[in-house]
Motif scaffolding. Structure first.
Motif, PDB file in Angstrom:
ATOM      1  N   ALA A  61       0.828  -1.201   0.000  1.00 10.29           N
ATOM      2  CA  ALA A  61       0.000   0.000   0.000  1.00 10.29           C
ATOM      3  C   ALA A  61       0.865   1.254   0.000  1.00 10.29           C
ATOM      4  CB  ALA A  61      -0.942   0.001   1.201  1.00 10.29           C
ATOM      5  N   ILE A  62       1.987   1.196   0.721  1.00  6.87           N
ATOM      6  CA  ILE A  62       2.910   2.332   0.714  1.00  6.87           C
ATOM      7  C   ILE A  62       3.490   2.530  -0.681  1.00  6.87           C
ATOM      8  CG2 ILE A  62       5.158   3.115   1.553  1.00  6.87           C
ATOM      9  CD1 ILE A  62       4.413   2.039   4.276  1.00  6.87           C
ATOM     10  N   CYS A  63       3.826   1.431  -1.346  1.00 10.40           N
ATOM     11  CA  CYS A  63       4.316   1.535  -2.730  1.00 10.40           C
ATOM     12  C   CYS A  63       3.286   2.211  -3.624  1.00 10.40           C
ATOM     13  CB  CYS A  63       4.635   0.146  -3.286  1.00 10.40           C
ATOM     14  SG  CYS A  63       6.127  -0.624  -2.640  1.00 10.40           S
ATOM     15  N   ASP A  64       2.030   1.801  -3.493  1.00  4.10           N
ATOM     16  CA  ASP A  64       0.979   2.368  -4.330  1.00  4.10           C
ATOM     17  C   ASP A  64       0.767   3.846  -4.020  1.00  4.10           C
ATOM     18  OD1 ASP A  64       0.574  -0.113  -5.525  1.00  4.10           O
ATOM     19  OD2 ASP A  64      -0.935  -0.701  -4.057  1.00  4.10           O
ATOM     20  N   ARG A  65       0.746   4.175  -2.747  1.00  2.41           N
ATOM     21  CA  ARG A  65       0.559   5.577  -2.365  1.00  2.41           C
ATOM     22  C   ARG A  65       1.743   6.414  -2.824  1.00  2.41           C
ATOM     23  NH1 ARG A  65      -0.156   7.150   3.895  1.00  2.41           N
ATOM     24  NH2 ARG A  65       2.048   6.537   3.915  1.00  2.41           N
ATOM     25  N   HIS A  66       2.923   5.847  -2.719  1.00  7.53           N
ATOM     26  CA  HIS A  66       4.118   6.566  -3.148  1.00  7.53           C
ATOM     27  C   HIS A  66       4.087   6.849  -4.638  1.00  7.53           C
ATOM     28  CE1 HIS A  66       8.377   6.927  -4.418  1.00  7.53           C
ATOM     29  NE2 HIS A  66       8.468   7.623  -3.308  1.00  7.53           N
ATOM     30  N   LEU A  67       3.552   5.927  -5.426  1.00  9.41           N
ATOM     31  CA  LEU A  67       3.431   6.145  -6.860  1.00  9.41           C
ATOM     32  C   LEU A  67       2.636   7.404  -7.146  1.00  9.41           C
ATOM     33  CD1 LEU A  67       3.949   4.874  -9.710  1.00  9.41           C
ATOM     34  CD2 LEU A  67       1.711   3.784  -9.476  1.00  9.41           C
ATOM     35  N   ARG A  68       1.531   7.572  -6.448  1.00 12.33           N
ATOM     36  CA  ARG A  68       0.686   8.752  -6.639  1.00 12.33           C
ATOM     37  C   ARG A  68       1.405  10.040  -6.254  1.00 12.33           C
ATOM     38  NH1 ARG A  68      -3.640   9.004  -2.334  1.00 12.33           N
ATOM     39  NH2 ARG A  68      -1.896  10.065  -1.314  1.00 12.33           N
ATOM     40  N   SER A  69       2.387   9.956  -5.369  1.00 10.61           N
ATOM     41  CA  SER A  69       3.032  11.166  -4.851  1.00 10.61           C
ATOM     42  C   SER A  69       3.810  11.924  -5.919  1.00 10.61           C
ATOM     43  CB  SER A  69       3.965  10.808  -3.683  1.00 10.61           C
ATOM     44  OG  SER A  69       5.147  10.159  -4.130  1.00 10.61           O
ATOM     45  N   TYR A  70       4.111  11.284  -7.062  1.00  6.20           N
ATOM     46  CA  TYR A  70       4.773  12.012  -8.150  1.00  6.20           C
ATOM     47  C   TYR A  70       3.836  13.043  -8.769  1.00  6.20           C
ATOM     48  CZ  TYR A  70       8.464   8.454  -8.017  1.00  6.20           C
ATOM     49  OH  TYR A  70       9.496   7.637  -7.635  1.00  6.20           O
ATOM     50  N   TRP A  71       2.559  12.857  -8.595  1.00  2.00           N
ATOM     51  CA  TRP A  71       1.579  13.838  -9.067  1.00  2.00           C
ATOM     52  C   TRP A  71       1.167  14.782  -7.943  1.00  2.00           C
ATOM     53  CZ3 TRP A  71       2.157   9.097 -11.170  1.00  2.00           C
ATOM     54  CH2 TRP A  71       2.059   8.945 -12.559  1.00  2.00           C
ATOM     55  N   THR A  72       0.937  14.253  -6.762  1.00  4.56           N
ATOM     56  CA  THR A  72       0.323  15.028  -5.684  1.00  4.56           C
ATOM     57  C   THR A  72       1.318  15.616  -4.683  1.00  4.56           C
ATOM     58  OG1 THR A  72       0.126  13.095  -4.245  1.00  4.56           O
ATOM     59  CG2 THR A  72      -1.709  13.528  -5.762  1.00  4.56           C
ATOM     60  N   TYR A  73       2.568  15.141  -4.639  1.00  7.03           N
ATOM     61  CA  TYR A  73       3.530  15.333  -3.563  1.00  7.03           C
ATOM     62  C   TYR A  73       3.139  14.362  -2.448  1.00  7.03           C
ATOM     63  CZ  TYR A  73       7.141  17.918  -0.967  1.00  7.03           C
ATOM     64  OH  TYR A  73       8.286  18.279  -0.302  1.00  7.03           O
ATOM     65  N   PHE A  74       4.022  14.152  -1.481  1.00  8.94           N
ATOM     66  CA  PHE A  74       3.767  13.121  -0.467  1.00  8.94           C
ATOM     67  C   PHE A  74       2.844  13.616   0.644  1.00  8.94           C
ATOM     68  CE2 PHE A  74       7.571  15.287   1.120  1.00  8.94           C
ATOM     69  CZ  PHE A  74       7.279  15.455   2.459  1.00  8.94           C
ATOM     70  N   GLU A  75       2.605  14.926   0.676  1.00 12.88           N
ATOM     71  CA  GLU A  75       1.675  15.514   1.615  1.00 12.88           C
ATOM     72  C   GLU A  75       1.076  16.750   0.954  1.00 12.88           C
ATOM     73  OE1 GLU A  75       3.941  16.624   5.037  1.00 12.88           O
ATOM     74  OE2 GLU A  75       5.088  18.158   3.980  1.00 12.88           O
ATOM     75  N   TYR A  76       0.104  17.341   1.597  1.00 12.15           N
ATOM     76  CA  TYR A  76      -0.519  18.519   1.005  1.00 12.15           C
ATOM     77  C   TYR A  76       0.517  19.617   0.793  1.00 12.15           C
ATOM     78  CZ  TYR A  76      -3.206  22.789   0.481  1.00 12.15           C
ATOM     79  OH  TYR A  76      -3.693  23.979   0.009  1.00 12.15           O
ATOM     80  N   THR A  77       0.515  20.192  -0.397  1.00  9.08           N
ATOM     81  CA  THR A  77       1.377  21.336  -0.679  1.00  9.08           C
ATOM     82  C   THR A  77       0.571  22.369  -1.451  1.00  9.08           C
ATOM     83  OG1 THR A  77       3.454  22.069  -1.703  1.00  9.08           O
ATOM     84  CG2 THR A  77       2.271  20.294  -2.818  1.00  9.08           C
ATOM     85  N   ASP A  78       0.753  23.616  -1.101  1.00 11.75           N
ATOM     86  CA  ASP A  78      -0.027  24.674  -1.738  1.00 11.75           C
ATOM     87  C   ASP A  78       0.317  24.788  -3.218  1.00 11.75           C
ATOM     88  OD1 ASP A  78      -1.799  26.868  -1.906  1.00 11.75           O
ATOM     89  OD2 ASP A  78      -0.154  28.272  -1.614  1.00 11.75           O
ATOM     90  N   LEU A  79       1.623  24.802  -3.516  1.00 12.71           N
ATOM     91  CA  LEU A  79       2.098  24.971  -4.887  1.00 12.71           C
ATOM     92  C   LEU A  79       3.158  23.911  -5.188  1.00 12.71           C
ATOM     93  CD1 LEU A  79       2.480  28.865  -4.962  1.00 12.71           C
ATOM     94  CD2 LEU A  79       0.577  27.512  -5.863  1.00 12.71           C
ATOM     95  N   SER A  80       3.701  23.955  -6.393  1.00  9.03           N
ATOM     96  CA  SER A  80       4.830  23.122  -6.792  1.00  9.03           C
ATOM     97  C   SER A  80       4.533  21.631  -6.731  1.00  9.03           C
ATOM     98  CB  SER A  80       6.068  23.443  -5.937  1.00  9.03           C
ATOM     99  OG  SER A  80       6.476  24.772  -6.119  1.00  9.03           O
ATOM    100  N   LEU A  81       3.458  21.214  -7.388  1.00 11.30           N
ATOM    101  CA  LEU A  81       3.233  19.783  -7.547  1.00 11.30           C
ATOM    102  C   LEU A  81       4.384  19.190  -8.357  1.00 11.30           C
ATOM    103  CD1 LEU A  81      -0.560  19.848  -8.471  1.00 11.30           C
ATOM    104  CD2 LEU A  81       0.436  19.255  -6.249  1.00 11.30           C
ATOM    105  N   PRO A  82       4.851  17.990  -8.010  1.00 12.25           N
ATOM    106  CA  PRO A  82       5.962  17.405  -8.777  1.00 12.25           C
ATOM    107  C   PRO A  82       5.688  17.332 -10.272  1.00 12.25           C
ATOM    108  CG  PRO A  82       5.601  16.167  -6.766  1.00 12.25           C
ATOM    109  CD  PRO A  82       4.477  17.155  -6.854  1.00 12.25           C
ATOM    110  N   ILE A  83       4.468  16.968 -10.653  1.00 10.60           N
ATOM    111  CA  ILE A  83       4.166  16.834 -12.073  1.00 10.60           C
ATOM    112  C   ILE A  83       4.323  18.170 -12.796  1.00 10.60           C
ATOM    113  CG2 ILE A  83       1.684  17.228 -11.858  1.00 10.60           C
ATOM    114  CD1 ILE A  83       3.375  14.565 -14.074  1.00 10.60           C
ATOM    115  N   SER A  84       4.132  19.279 -12.098  1.00  7.63           N
ATOM    116  CA  SER A  84       4.313  20.593 -12.721  1.00  7.63           C
ATOM    117  C   SER A  84       5.759  20.809 -13.142  1.00  7.63           C
ATOM    118  CB  SER A  84       3.881  21.707 -11.759  1.00  7.63           C
ATOM    119  OG  SER A  84       2.507  21.618 -11.454  1.00  7.63           O
ATOM    120  N   THR A  85       6.702  20.335 -12.322  1.00  3.07           N
ATOM    121  CA  THR A  85       8.120  20.457 -12.688  1.00  3.07           C
ATOM    122  C   THR A  85       8.403  19.704 -13.975  1.00  3.07           C
ATOM    123  OG1 THR A  85       8.795  20.702 -10.379  1.00  3.07           O
ATOM    124  CG2 THR A  85      10.489  19.998 -11.935  1.00  3.07           C
TER     125      THR A  85
END
Length: 646
Positions: A61-85
């Motif tokens: 489950a951590i692997c799956d959640r971590h996969l999503r973090s490339y789009w969302t970041y690993f926690e809430y962030t106001d700006l600078s989503l990884p996918i934006s970079t």
């Protein structure tokens, strides 16, 4: 919908496992322990934790959640989503936050081993984090009693997917990188880089094994867990990257024809059309396909792998899609011809609120962290020299696409202009925007709209930034475009054309191709996969594949793998299709938009090089520290054999 999307017992174990798995992947220049080494796992009793199926499920489950973090970041962030970079390095978008003195515009000179702006270091650190998570499962699966070998192989196959997904990304972001395939028992600080070609060979073999081991989604109770279809999709990319075009086509044929998937060509699921008084949507298949509420349902036959992200759950991270990707129109940057603020974003409790013009909730309040290029807004939608008005992905009439001119001045105190369409220039030609980079551009509403009920249901809230929502990792539309790419390299232009046109027909395009080149395929990816694909990484991969194939690009240019840091298809697309980079037209905060050929490979972080004190990692050409004489592992077998040596 299938059974529990994520079992509660898995969620309960995630916090404990997150602590166990939080290891020293992030680089610490002053520390002599390798940046790739774990903290001593015995401290957290991994033998006990990973001796049960529930422990393995939580790790997965951590692997799956971590996969999503490339789009969302690993926690809430106001700006600078990884996918934006990722998109800042592409032909379709650039940094746009013009009030930021550090705006990442001058990439050619700014990006160095010691200066990695935005989320560039995140992709390095988190990719090795994901590799670590996968290696943990692979290392401890043998300790779990009570599981038959077939079940263990399913875990192994999913772990191989996660590890291969991250190595494919590293290979086309950072090129030659250290290869780590196990959890080490003692610290290691003498890694060498492994040649990209060798890593690609290894992950291709790994994904062949994963396809054999991992079951189809129909045999899996959990949605969001890696399935055989996702493994095939990744294997297709591996085959493309190793020049095995016929095998790539074969795998795509299986996915398209005999795996239970199909393109969605009719409306389906729930019709979600909020705030239709402001922005009505005529129901259409593209709109339904991209509603977060419809992405993971059984009726969606196009979804191969969805990344679950739900509001008000422990697995949800608000993405702020509208805040990051929409223009900053709620300000004085855009005015009506009489000089007053063009658009006002009122809370529903405000006396000036009018439901007919509630852009706050209907679209979201953007601040323009990134913005699309002219190519992404206009040029890419021309096919056969015609602006394809029927294309549902670029259609304002049905509500899928928004242009500033489709909005109306919405301040009721402005009696002269209230209710009239927004315009960029007055009748005398005066520009009505003082910052067209950040405040005036178009966007795909059907992709970016993710409602945050906490904001939209608060009568006193004038923000709507974007909530949590399920996101596609892989869907069948990309499979068609991958098969088109493979057919192009293999010389089957008619077959490639048919695959691209299949995607266009679904989008109800009026213009179809009579023949396609690699540029047409990449254009269709830009239209179809905006903010789903990693645009830069895919452009880098295609540049490598195109050079390896010997085929020319749309201008007749051919490339060589050995020379990609000097001239690549990626860089030529930047030159041809971006109206910002290297044009000498735009300066923000004394920074000009620039990109260099060497930037097809991001620099290896200097902190990683410093931490690996027992050997020298290879730096990429064009960056400080590059040394052609540094020895690399030429085969993945040699790299793996060296892992236990200190």
């Amino acid at each position: 919908m299938k059974k529990n999307i994520l079992q509660s017992k898995i969620a309960r174990n995630i916090t404990k496992l997150s602590l166990l798995l939080t290891i020293g992947v992030t680089v610490f220049p002053a520390c002599k322990r390798s940046y790739l080494d774990p903290d001593p796992l015995s401290l957290y009793e991994p033998g006990k934790t990973f001796s049960t199926k529930s422990g393995l499920d939580a790790a997965m489950a951590i692997c799956d959640r971590h996969l999503r973090s490339y789009w969302t970041y690993f926690e809430y962030t106001d700006l600078s989503l990884p996918i934006s970079t990722e998109y800042m390095f592409s032909d379709v978008a650039v940094a746009a936050k013009t009030d930021d003195g550090n705006i990442f515009a001058d990439i050619a000179t700014r990006l160095t081993p010691t200066d990695l702006p935005e989320r560039v270091p995140y992709f390095w650190n988190e990719s090795y984090n994901g590799i670590k998570y996968a290696n943990t499962i692979l290392s401890f699966i043998g300790n779990v009693e009570g599981l038959d070998e077939n079940t263990k192989n399913q875990y192994r196959g999913r772990a191989l997917f996660h590890r291969s997904f991250r190595y494919l990304a590293l290979c086309f972001e950072f090129k030659d990188v250290p290869l780590v395939t196990k959890i080490l028992q003692i610290p290691k600080i003498n890694y060498r880089s492994t040649k990209r070609e060798a890593i690609l060979q290894m992950i291709t073999a790994d994904m062949e094994q994963a396809v054999a081991w991992v079951p189809d989604q129909a045999q899996t109770n959990l949605i969001g867990l890696v399935n055989k279809g996702a493994c095939r999709q990744l294997l297709i990319k591996c085959y493309l990257a190793t020049g095995q075009y016929d095998k790539a086509i074969q795998q795509a044929d299986i996915l398209i024809n005999s795996s239970g998937y199909s393109l969605m060509t009719n409306t389906f699921g729930n019709f979600v059309s909020p705030y239709s008084a402001t922005w009505p949507v005529t129901r259409n298949v593209v709109w339904d396909l991209h509603r977060p509420e419809n992405k993971a349902i059984n009726a969606n036959k196009e979804n191969i792998l969805v990344m679950l992200n739900r509001n008000a759950t422990d697995m949800g991270i608000k993405m702020n899609t509208m805040r990051n990707w929409l223009p900053l129109m709620d300000g004085t940057g855009v005015t009506s011809p009489d000089g007053r603020q063009a658009l006002r974003y009122f809370a529903t409790s405000n006396a000036n609120y009018r439901a007919q013009y509630d852009y706050t909730h209907a679209h979201g309040r953007g601040i323009g962290h990134i913005r699309p290029t002219y190519y992404a807004q206009k040029a890419v939608w021309y096919v056969n020299g015609v602006n394809d008005a029927g294309d549902l992905r670029h259609n304002t009439a049905v509500g899928n696409w928004v242009s500033p001119e489709s909005l109306k001045y919405n301040d009721p105190t402005n009696a002269t202009w209230f209710g009239q369409n927004v315009r960029l220039r007055s009748t005398t030609g005066t520009l009505l925007s003082n910052d067209t980079i950040r405040t005036y551009f178009e966007w795909p509403h059907y992709k970016y709209y993710v409602e945050d009920p906490l904001e939209t249901q608060n009568a006193n809230e004038a923000n709507h930034r974007g909530g949590a929502g399920d996101w596609y990792c892989y869907r069948l539309a990309e499979t068609y475009l991958l098969r088109a790419e493979a057919k192009f390299y293999a010389g089957d232009i008619a077959g490639a054309t048919a695959d691209v046109n299949t995607i266009r027909r679904r989008a109800q395009c009026t213009q179809l191709y009579t023949t396609v080149n690699i540029g047409d395929i990449m254009d269709e990816r830009a239209r179809e996969l905006n903010m789903e694909e990693w645009r830069f990484t895919e452009m880098s991969r295609v540049s490598y594949c195109l050079a390896m194939s010997g085929k020319p690009d749309e201008r007749g240019t051919t490339y060589t793998v050995a020379n990609l840091a000097q001239n690549s298809y990626w860089f030529q697309r930047i030159e041809r299709y971006s109206d910002f980079y290297n044009k000498g037209k735009v300066t923000v905060r004394s920074r000009s938009y620039t990109m260099a050929p060497k930037n097809i490979n991001w620099p290896i972080p200097q902190s990683a090089i410093n931490s690996n004190g027992g050997a020298r990692l290879s730096q990429n050409p064009g960056y400080s520290g590059y040394n052609v004489g540094i020895e690399l592992w030429q085969t993945w077998q040699d790299a793996v054999a060296d892992e236990d040596k200190n």
